[in-house]
Write a protein that holds these residues in place. Structure first.
Motif, mmCIF file in Angstrom:
data_model
loop_
_atom_site.group_PDB
_atom_site.id
_atom_site.type_symbol
_atom_site.label_atom_id
_atom_site.label_comp_id
_atom_site.label_asym_id
_atom_site.label_seq_id
_atom_site.Cartn_x
_atom_site.Cartn_y
_atom_site.Cartn_z
ATOM 1 N N ARG A 140 0.840 -1.210 0.000
ATOM 2 C CA ARG A 140 0.000 0.000 0.000
ATOM 3 C C ARG A 140 0.868 1.251 0.000
ATOM 4 O O ARG A 140 0.587 2.232 -0.705
ATOM 5 N N SER A 288 -10.746 -9.346 -0.200
ATOM 6 C CA SER A 288 -10.895 -7.913 0.088
ATOM 7 C C SER A 288 -9.974 -7.085 -0.790
ATOM 8 O O SER A 288 -10.103 -5.857 -0.856
ATOM 9 N N GLN A 289 -9.036 -7.735 -1.473
ATOM 10 C CA GLN A 289 -7.988 -6.992 -2.168
ATOM 11 C C GLN A 289 -8.529 -6.140 -3.316
ATOM 12 O O GLN A 289 -8.097 -4.999 -3.499
ATOM 13 N N SER A 292 -10.021 -3.048 -1.916
ATOM 14 C CA SER A 292 -8.988 -2.070 -1.571
ATOM 15 C C SER A 292 -8.462 -1.381 -2.822
ATOM 16 O O SER A 292 -8.194 -0.168 -2.814
ATOM 17 N N TYR A 317 -8.384 -5.789 6.611
ATOM 18 C CA TYR A 317 -7.586 -5.194 5.533
ATOM 19 C C TYR A 317 -8.309 -4.032 4.864
ATOM 20 O O TYR A 317 -7.664 -3.129 4.309
ATOM 21 N N LEU A 318 -9.628 -4.030 4.912
ATOM 22 C CA LEU A 318 -10.368 -2.860 4.423
ATOM 23 C C LEU A 318 -10.129 -1.674 5.345
ATOM 24 O O LEU A 318 -9.981 -0.530 4.886
ATOM 25 N N THR A 321 -6.728 -0.275 4.522
ATOM 26 C CA THR A 321 -6.770 0.603 3.350
ATOM 27 C C THR A 321 -7.397 1.944 3.698
ATOM 28 O O THR A 321 -6.913 3.006 3.275
#
Length: 402
Positions: A140, A288-289, A292, A317-318, A321
């Motif tokens: 990220r 979830s990628q 993101s 993970y959201l 981000t």
């Protein structure tokens, strides 16, 4: 020999790096507590050179029949010398096995366990330690730094294959990596000169290597530019689904396709630009990628990107981000159940200096080491944001009295 039946070595290569098969022809029963001696000539000097000095390694194998798994056996490799040559005997102890048909086969990996003696003493640990940074944070940081105006410095990056693939990809959209790609895995700080307002369509096919994160993050970003982008990767990546990415990009007005008819995997072709005029509706269950990636793409679009998820997964993970986007000036709104996400764009990203927090998978090792040795240590740059699911180990350890 077993009960007069000869064990035949069906691999005459003599190479210790290959599997060795020993076959016994059909018998009614192999009695319990019988030993099997299998004599095999091995060039000891050659073996020592190839295997770094193997002497009497322990060998483990399994007895396998044509239709049944009969259970484990174990044996040892022993030196037996005579005047003419050096031999080694494989000696196995066989449990009671009934063989009705077919053949009995020993499947042995003689190279997997070396003979060594390890002596340890209890120690106490003290001081500070910084463990490797998080892959998720590093990727990220690299992508946002590549879109920023100015030069960013990323400390404690994780030099994993995925992060190195990202480092190779960001120059395709106009960013410049100041580190040498050949040696940067040894660098403590990675320096990125962002493309800023000069960011552009990838100038070549994007080969993400083995990085699903890079594939799902960068494809929506690339879709914000006018023109075609092509994404592919290694054999593993070319087996991972991208139909959900194609779907959401098409919902936003792009033209995304999978190159092979009937396939659901890369290579993937994407034509932009996409626009946030329509609301994206997707389940979010596959990963979830790509969500993101959509959130990051909103930084380059005019308007508010709205995402509706029916079954969001990997929600920490959201949140990760969201925190990264907010750190570079974006306005992000996310419902408590993660089913509604809004990101306002565009955002004029300024260069930043950041330290990548430690990966909780790596933090677990010194954490456990300190507990079992009754030590006190300090682990620096730990991610306390709650965006890494592996930080649950703290609650688990506390629940058992740590």
């Amino acid at each position: 020999k077993i009960n007069g039946i000869t064990c035949k070595n069906t691999d005459d290569s003599g190479d210790q790096s290959s599997c060795i098969f020993f076959t016994v022809r059909p018998v009614q029963q192999i009695e319990a507590d019988k030993s099997v001696r299998i004599e095999k000539v091995i060039d000891i000097d050659k073996s020592r050179n190839k295997r770094n000095g193997i002497v009497d390694p322990e060998i483990k194998g399994v007895v396998v029949g044509l239709e049944k798994f009969y259970g484990p056996v174990a044996g040892s490799l022993q030196n037996k010398k005579d005047r003419s040559r050096s031999k080694k005997e494989l000696i196995f102890h066989i449990q009671n096995v009934t063989l009705n048909s077919g053949k009995l086969q020993f499947f042995i990996h003689p190279y997997i366990i070396n003979c060594m003696k390890i002596k340890t003493n209890r120690s106490r640990l003290s001081g500070h330690i910084q463990v490797p940074g998080s892959k998720s944070h590093t990727i990220r940081a690299l992508l946002l730094a590549s879109l920023a105006e100015g030069t960013s410095h990323i400390s404690n990056p994780l030099p994993s294959a995925d992060c190195l693939s990202t480092s190779k990809a960001i120059p395709l959209i106009g960013a410049k990596l100041e580190n040498d790609l050949e040696t940067m895995e040894n660098d403590k700080v990675w320096t990125v000169k962002g493309a800023g307002k000069n960011a552009h369509l990838p100038s070549n096919v994007v080969d993400v290597g083995n990085s699903g994160s890079l594939l799902y993050f960068l494809s929506p970003i690339a879709a914000t530019f006018k023109g075609w982008s092509i994404f592919t990767g290694d054999e593993s990546i070319r087996k991972r689904p991208v139909a959900h990415v194609v779907d959401v990009l098409n919902q936003l007005g792009g033209h995304a396709y999978i190159s092979q008819p009937g396939a659901t995997t890369c290579p993937m072709m994407v034509e932009g630009p996409i626009s946030p005029k329509a609301k994206v509706v997707t389940d979010g269950a596959v990963s979830s990628q790509y969500i993101s990636g959509l959130m990051m793409s909103a930084l380059l679009m005019e308007g508010t990107l709205r995402i509706e998820l029916s079954d969001p997964k990997e929600t920490p993970y959201l949140t990760m981000t969201q925190k990264w986007l907010e750190s570079v000036g974006a306005s992000v709104r996310m419902s408590e159940d993660f089913k509604s996400i809004e990101v306002d764009g565009p955002v004029d990203i300024k260069a930043f200096d950041t330290t990548i927090p430690s990966d909780w998978e790596a933090v677990a090792f010194p954490l456990i080491a300190a507990l079992i040795t009754d030590s006190e240590i300090t682990i620096d740059d730990v991610d306390s944001s709650g965006t890494q699911g592996d930080d649950a180990i703290v609650h688990v350890l506390k629940s058992i009295g740590a």
